[in-house]
Design a protein around this motif. Structure first.
Motif, short mmCIF file in Angstrom:
data_model
loop_
_atom_site.label_atom_id
_atom_site.label_comp_id
_atom_site.label_asym_id
_atom_site.label_seq_id
_atom_site.Cartn_x
_atom_site.Cartn_y
_atom_site.Cartn_z
N UNK A 17 51.34 99.45 52.17
CA UNK A 17 51.20 98.30 51.30
C UNK A 17 52.41 98.28 50.39
N UNK A 41 41.99 92.20 57.11
CA UNK A 41 43.44 92.20 56.91
C UNK A 41 43.88 92.97 55.66
N UNK A 52 32.20 92.27 74.10
CA UNK A 52 31.61 91.04 74.65
C UNK A 52 31.96 89.84 73.77
N UNK A 78 35.78 89.52 57.48
CA UNK A 78 36.67 88.55 56.85
C UNK A 78 37.87 89.17 56.14
N UNK A 106 34.75 90.22 63.35
CA UNK A 106 34.72 89.00 62.53
C UNK A 106 34.88 89.32 61.05
N UNK A 142 36.68 76.82 72.01
CA UNK A 142 36.27 78.22 71.86
C UNK A 142 34.76 78.32 71.73
N UNK A 185 34.10 86.42 74.67
CA UNK A 185 33.61 85.05 74.51
C UNK A 185 34.44 84.25 73.52
N UNK A 186 35.00 84.97 72.55
CA UNK A 186 35.69 84.30 71.44
C UNK A 186 37.12 84.82 71.32
N UNK A 201 55.52 95.73 61.44
CA UNK A 201 54.14 95.26 61.61
C UNK A 201 54.02 93.96 62.42
N UNK A 244 32.97 79.49 63.97
CA UNK A 244 33.29 79.80 62.58
C UNK A 244 34.26 78.75 62.09
N UNK A 297 39.58 83.49 70.29
CA UNK A 297 40.21 83.07 69.03
C UNK A 297 40.08 84.15 67.97
N UNK A 306 50.69 91.47 52.09
CA UNK A 306 51.20 92.85 52.24
C UNK A 306 51.71 93.45 50.94
N UNK A 307 52.00 92.61 49.94
CA UNK A 307 52.41 93.13 48.64
C UNK A 307 53.86 93.56 48.53
#
Lengths: 320, 400
Positions: free
Chosen positions: B341, B334, B259, B331, B329, A104, B263-264, B349, A219, B266, A274-275
């Motif tokens: 929730x 999520x 872009x 972090x 990216x 990657x 490229x990424x 989901x 990363x 992943x 997700x809890x």
């Protein structure tokens, strides 16, 4: 994801290359040629006693050498055990299932490269530098780390490449001065950077005025959601409302054991985000591994997420 | 725009004002500054715009119940309860457990080949058109095909199913009309008369209506089984469709992120989370109180209608630094609340994530960039943040 094809490779060498860093050499047991790869590629190593831990490591050897793969692994005390397993447990002669190399972070052809590495992020740079040199490109490497002794391959790099390489341990020079290095976009130059998250953020900021596509970053795998730092063990859970006590083996979750016994729990993500599987804790000390509870909630331990969290005490009593 | 005095004007607090609907994000920002929860007298609703408080309400299903309705208002024409979303434990858990084994990540993984080949066919068509309405060609098609794979129900057309799903939520918002209610009735009537009889022999649809779910615990009396199937079927259409339209629009506005993703690749799974955060389909879900309850230190009375503002929570700077920037990216992307929730977190989901990542995988391979090809028009839906039409043209990647 479907299980990718794996090769069972054998550890033929294991050598320390810096404080807490070992270099592993992996080869086919019959010594035969390995699949080809390009600079920037990584391998998935399947680790642990049941091979359930999968970790990515950049290849740091040379693609032309088809007889072995080399990766360098930093022992991360904060990690979930993959790197500790490599450094502490894996020995010459052991077999490691390894994915085919995947990339990657491929090296684009360019007349000029700026390589920036932080800590163990140096690994993909080694074959990249060789490729840049072989292609007749100009290049420089800026290499940062905590202390000189923690920086793998630093001395070799300086010995081999001289002033093209700048090694700057933070305890001697402070943080890397990326703004100075990258202050103005340089036509035809591409930047490759691998290292910890703060370095990547810094370089993204420093390259904001560079043309799109100039900066390539690798990363490290996202931080594991949990860290108990210990091997999982068996414990007992009493489900108070259901009037059932079950043993949770080391390799199964409370959720899986409860679900199988038809205890009316609800779950969804199975990874502590997700809890949905939160249950009240009546007794015992949970080992929280989710990303739902706040620090105070972990401390109070009134509830827990049973899909990933386990027990520090031999027994838990849950209100379900 | 910035008029300090107006913050006390109740019309400015109204989540259903034309301005808050058309441009919700500045409105959310202003709301968050007013406290953990804000009462809007004109609508008799307590708004919860912050991430931490939204999570607090959703996790506390004892004080903030679902059994008295999870929408602004249940119309009198609807007499059937949606079994999953409008029940509390223990009945909720019985029903959810009957469906849960069909929705684990492992179970959903079985649909990957079908979802991926659907994504390929959808993108084939899009790149051959070059200029198209991204809502019709990309956003509606993906969930239409994925839900057919999952449930076994083949709808009359993607557009009809999208209209039914749209009406399901719009019938329960302040601007809801009898036409929405009629469309919902039409969908249920069609499901019973044509959808169910034409399902393949083995499918989730039959498992629910004929066997009462994986453990047979969904009551065969009354309409529990039918309503369980109908609600999860309709729930998976408008939501994912809205998300995908919002995603394409976000990438038009943030070409650098497109872009980067090309490229990424992943980063695609994390990009899906960031798109859920940034372009959350549901503006809000509701809970009701039966006794006085606490939201971030503010007491709300019994019988309160509480709007958990998912889309606002997703732009809360205390949780997401620089929240109005799309960052594939990011972090903690999520931790978005697009799926809700806790106990009622979106059952589908894992399938939604697979749809998004499959479509993005195919698009990043073949589309260098998206450009606007006409005026994008937002939907009048007060519940779902989405486009009615999104004209785009695509610049193809080399070799695509």
């Amino acid at each position: 994801m479907p299980t990718p094809e794996t090769l069972d490779l054998v550890v033929t060498r294991k050598e320390p290359v810096a404080v807490d860093v070992v270099k592993l050499t992996l080869a086919r047991r019959d010594g035969g040629p390995l699949p080809t790869w390009e600079p920037g590629a990584h391998l998935d190593l399947h680790l642990g006693d049941d091979l359930a831990v999968v970790r990515q490591y950049s290849l740091c050897s040379q693609p032309a050498d088809r007889t072995c793969y080399e990766v360098a692994v930093l022992r991360e005390p904060e990690g979930r055990g993959g790197s500790a397993y490599v450094v502490d447990r894996l020995n010459v002669g052991d077999t490691v299932p390894v994915s085919l190399p995947r990339n990657h972070f491929a090296l684009e052809p360019s007349p000029r490269y700026v390589f920036v590495a932080g800590g163990i992020g140096i690994t993909p740079m080694l074959p990249m530098i060789e490729a840049a040199e072989a292609g007749g490109a100009e290049w420089t490497l800026l290499y940062g780390g905590r202390t000189r002794s923690s920086m793998a391959f630093a001395d070799d790099l300086v010995a081999r490449w001289g002033t093209k390489v700048t090694v700057q341990p933070a305890d001697e020079h402070g943080l890397l001065d990326l703004a100075a290095l990258l202050d103005a976009p340089s036509p035809g130059t591409v930047v490759y950077c691998c290292g910890p998250e703060p370095l990547l953020h810094a370089i993204e900021a420093a390259c904001w005025s560079w043309p799109a596509g100039s900066l390539h970053i690798e990363r490290f795998a996202p931080a594991p959601t949990s860290d108990s730092g210990v091997e999982d063990t068996e414990f007992e859970v009493e489900f108070a409302q259901s009037g059932v006590t079950l043993t949770v083996p080391a390799d199964r979750s409370i959720m899986a054991v409860a679900d199988e016994a038809d205890i009316p729990i609800v779950y969804s993500c199975e990874e502590g985000t997700c809890g949905s599987c939160e249950v009240a804790v009546l007794l015992g000390e949970p080992d929280h591994r989710d990303s739902v509870l706040s620090a105070q909630e972990r401390e109070a331990s009134a509830t827990m997420m049973i899909c990933v969290s386990r027990a520090r005490s031999a027994r838990l009593v849950l209100d379900v | 725009m910035a008029n300090l005095a107006s913050t006390t004007d109740h019309t400015d607090l109204d989540p259903y004002s034309a301005q808050a609907q058309a441009d919700p994000f500045p409105y959310y920002d202003s709301l968050r500054d007013l406290g953990p929860t804000v009462y809007v007298p004109g609508r008799d609703v307590w708004l919860v715009p912050g991430h931490a408080e939204a999570v607090q309400v959703l996790r506390n299903h004892t004080d903030f119940v679902s059994g008295d309705g999870v929408t602004f208002e249940v119309p009198t024409t609807r007499t059937e309860r949606y079994p999953l979303i409008e029940n509390d434990p223990p009945l909720h858990n019985v029903i959810r457990r009957s469906l849960q084994p069909s929705f684990t990540k492992t179970a959903i993984e079985a649909f990957r080949p079908g979802v991926e080949s659907a994504a390929t066919a959808i993108v084939d068509r899009a790149v051959s058109l070059r200029e198209f309405d991204a809502v019709q060609v990309l956003a509606q098609e993906m969930p239409d095909q994925a839900m057919t794979l999952l449930t076994g129900i083949t709808p009359p057309s993607a557009q009809t199913l999208a209209d039914w799903s749209d009406a399901t939520s719009r019938g329960e918002e302040p601007a809801g009309t009898e036409e929405h209610a009629a469309l919902v009735m039409e969908s249920i009537t069609w499901l019973v008369s044509e959808g169910l009889p034409n399902m393949p022999e083995h499918c989730l649809g039959r498992l629910i209506v004929e066997s009462g779910g994986n453990d047979g615990n969904i009551d065969g009396e009354g309409s529990h089984r039918l309503m369980s199937l109908a609600s999860l079927w309709l729930a998976g259409i408008d939501s994912t469709g809205a998300l995908l339209g919002n995603a394409i629009n976000a990438f038009i506005d943030h070409p650098d992120q497109w872009d980067l993703l090309r490229r990424r690749p992943d980063l695609i799974p994390n990009a899906a989370e960031e798109l859920l955060r940034y372009g959350a389909p549901f503006r809000a879900f509701f809970r009701r109180t039966r006794a006085a309850a606490d939201i971030g230190g503010v007491e709300v009375p019994p019988g309160a209608r509480v709007a958990v503002m998912l889309a606002a929570a997703n732009r809360d700077p205390r949780q997401f630094p620089d929240p109005h920037r799309l960052d594939v990216t990011r972090e903690n992307a999520k931790t978005h609340l697009a799926f809700g929730n806790a106990l009622h977190v979106c059952l589908g989901s894992p399938l939604a994530r697979m749809e998004v990542t499959s479509l993005l995988t195919e698009l990043t391979r073949r589309v260098e960039r998206f450009e606007r090809a006409g005026e994008a028009v937002r939907s009048p839906s007060q519940t779902v943040h989405k486009f009615e039409t999104l004209p785009v043209s695509v610049v193809l990647a080399e070799g695509a």
